[in-house]
Design an enzyme around this catalytic site. Structure first.
Site, short mmCIF file in Angstrom:
data_model
loop_
_atom_site.label_atom_id
_atom_site.label_comp_id
_atom_site.label_asym_id
_atom_site.label_seq_id
_atom_site.Cartn_x
_atom_site.Cartn_y
_atom_site.Cartn_z
CB CYS A 100 -2.26 0.50 8.58
SG CYS A 100 -0.96 1.72 8.67
CG ASN A 144 -0.46 -0.26 2.49
OD1 ASN A 144 0.66 -0.72 2.62
ND2 ASN A 144 -1.23 0.04 3.52
CD GLU A 148 7.44 1.05 11.45
OE1 GLU A 148 6.64 1.61 10.69
OE2 GLU A 148 8.14 0.07 11.11
CD GLU A 170 1.72 -0.03 10.95
OE1 GLU A 170 0.53 -0.42 11.15
OE2 GLU A 170 2.08 0.56 9.94
#
Ligand code: NDP
Length: 490
Positions: free
Chosen positions: A287, A155, A465, A253
């Site tokens: 996400c 993505n 992150e 993640e």
């Protein structure tokens, strides 16, 4: 070179060299037309082994350099990436499907994140503790881990990699990256650009290929000390079980189903814009996309109307066409999955306010397009609420008050991000405390800042992150005790 003319052929990028294609070749197709835009080598376990060994060989020299020098090299690599945006953006659009404008935004953001960590290099420090005992002090050294395996989805192939690459390299690790098997072209190109800008051979390697083979060979390689993964929750769980054998450090993640809550005292126009942009950017395939909209019942119809207006005005088309705001879904599988989630939801209930299917235009029939869609009040146990919906479909629900909104928001198995729109500071502060997730935006579009840690809870994974906090996930903190001779001992 326009995206429609691009046909790239690339082997793995190992030890500073783009290798030839080899026997096992995989075709990359444009999601808007299904035309072949590239061919890459599907890396075998032997290729992965060579890449990991190259990274291990490079580790001693790279980790021994001064941190400022590593920051300087990562900064140069970032500037080279930025200078290459005109070349890379059409490649990203061709393999991923996103509009050219969004491809440029993504690449600029990847460069920005690398620049951010280059700038943080001098902040990378441990700690010193005086007086643990008489004459005894302690140091906390931050040591790099070694070879990091970075596995990213399709993505946002470049930003999701930069989130890992920046802190990993600046902290002194070396990296082997595995992009998704449908979006390897930009990453392989970027690796060559960054090497030419000064990243030494072996410090950043890329192996393309399917997750089950190439990805698992990377996760299970004994020399890989840490796996940094972004992708779906089931794959994250699989990687976690494989990493248990090391055991290896992990950052996961994973998926999200972010709620956006609008209370009646909110700036409704700005809130509706944030909901629309948050849902439809990258064709809803993010996400942290806004995936559930909860609106105070007194203003729900007004907000629904505003969001419908915005959704129905989006220009759907090929990412290479001027003015296009919504490209195709990334693959047939993604469109099938989305259509199935929508069908199962509507069987349970809910009204489609706009969209609902594939666009009628003939010229879009060759790609994986789906109309921007708004569904009003589907049941709370339908797939719109309980599953991650990765596409341009936004469900809206009425809620009585903040309590109900928070209860509904927290009912999801996911816990990545959330948004609250209100002019009541107390309500905003309470929501930020009670929402079970890793990031809450208050009266703000869902922009991720390099300065703040990002990462989920529950089925959205763990680890951070972004932010200087990311260094914690790419370093080991080693304690050293130093005892000097006391006066009595001298
Ligand atoms: P995956 O989680 O399957 O893929 C993400 C990355 O992991 C890809 O590079 C993939 O490789 C790799 N991978 C897959 N299986 C393994 C494995 N066993 N070991 C090591 N690496 C592996 O996501 P998908 O692309 O299949 O998407 C499926 C769903 O996941 C989406 O519909 C969406 O809901 C969610 N998703 C969520 C994302 C997020 O950012 N939260 C991002 C992408 C997807 P390969 O592509 O070669 O199989």
């Amino acid at each position: 070179m326009s995206a429609t003319e691009t046909t790239v052929e690339l082997g793995p990028f190992i030890a500073g060299k783009a290798e030839p294609l080899g026997d096992s070749v995989q075709e990359i197709r444009d999601p808007a037309t299904q035309r072949v835009v590239g061919r890459v080598a599907a890396a075998t376990a032997e290729d992965v082994d060579r890449a990991v060994r190259a990274a291990q060989d490079a580790f001693a020299d790279w980790s021994a350099r001064g941190v400022a020098e590593r920051g300087d090299i990562v900064g140069r690599a970032a500037r080279a990436l930025r200078a290459g945006v005109d070349v890379l953006a059409p490649v990203l659009t061709a393999e991923q499907g996103k509009p050219l404008r969004e491809a440029r935004i993504e690449l600029d953001k990847a460069a920005e994140t690398l620049e951010h960590y280059a700038g943080l290099a001098k902040e990378l420090r441990g700690a010193f503790v005086l007086g643990l005992d008489p004459g005894v002090s302690g140091q906390v050294l931050r040591r790099p881990l070694g070879v990091v395996g970075a596995i990213v989805p399709w993505n946002f192939p470049t930003t999701l990699l930069a989130n890992k690459l920046g802190p990993a390299l600046v902290a002194g690790n070396t990296v082997v990256a595995k992009p998704a098997d449908t979006t390897p072209l930009t990453t392989l190109r970027a690796a060559a650009i960054m090497h030419d800008a000064g990243v030494p051979a072996g410090v950043f390697n890329v192996v393309a290929g399917p997750g089950r083979e190439t990805g698992e060979a990377l996760v299970t390689h004994p020399l890989v000390r840490k796996v940094a993964f972004t992708g779906s929750t089931p794959t994250g769980q699989r990687i976690m079980s494989l990493a248990a054998d090391g055991p290896k450090r992990l950052t996961l993640e994973l998926g999200g189903s972010d709620p956006l809550i609008i209370l009646e005292d909110a700036d409704l126009a700005r809130a509706a814009s944030a909901a629309s942009m948050g849902r439809f950017f990258n064709c809803g395939q993010a996400c942290l996309a806004v995936k559930r909209l909860y609106v105070a019942e007194s203003v729900a119809d007004e907000v629904a109307e505003a969001v419908v207006q915005k959704a129905s005005r989006l220009t759907v088309g090929r990412g290479t066409e001027k003015g296009v705001q919504l490209g195709p879904l990334h693959s047939e599988r993604q469109r099938d999955l989305l259509e199935d989630q929508l069908r199962r939801t509507l069987e349970q209930g809910g009204d489609v306010l706009t969209g609902g299917g594939r666009p009628a235009a003939d010229e879009l029939s060759g790609g994986w397009f789906h109309e921007p869609t708004i569904v009003f009040e589907p049941p709370h146990d339908s797939p719109m609420a309980t599953e991650e919906v990765f596409g341009p479909v936004l469900p809206i629900w009425r809620v009585r008050d903040l309590d109900e909104a928070i209860e509904r928001a927290n009912a999801s198995p996911f816990g990545l991000g959330s948004s609250v729109w209100t002019s009541d500071l107390d309500a905003a502060a309470e929501a930020a405390e009670r929402l079970e997730c890793g990031y809450t935006w208050i009266n703000s579009p869902t922009k991720v800042y390099d300065e703040l840690p990002f990462g989920g809870v529950k089925a959205s994974g763990f680890g951070k992150e972004h932010g200087s906090e990311a260094f914690d996930y790419y370093t080991d903190q080693k304690a050293v005790v130093i005892r000097r001779r006391t006066r009595e001992q001298q």
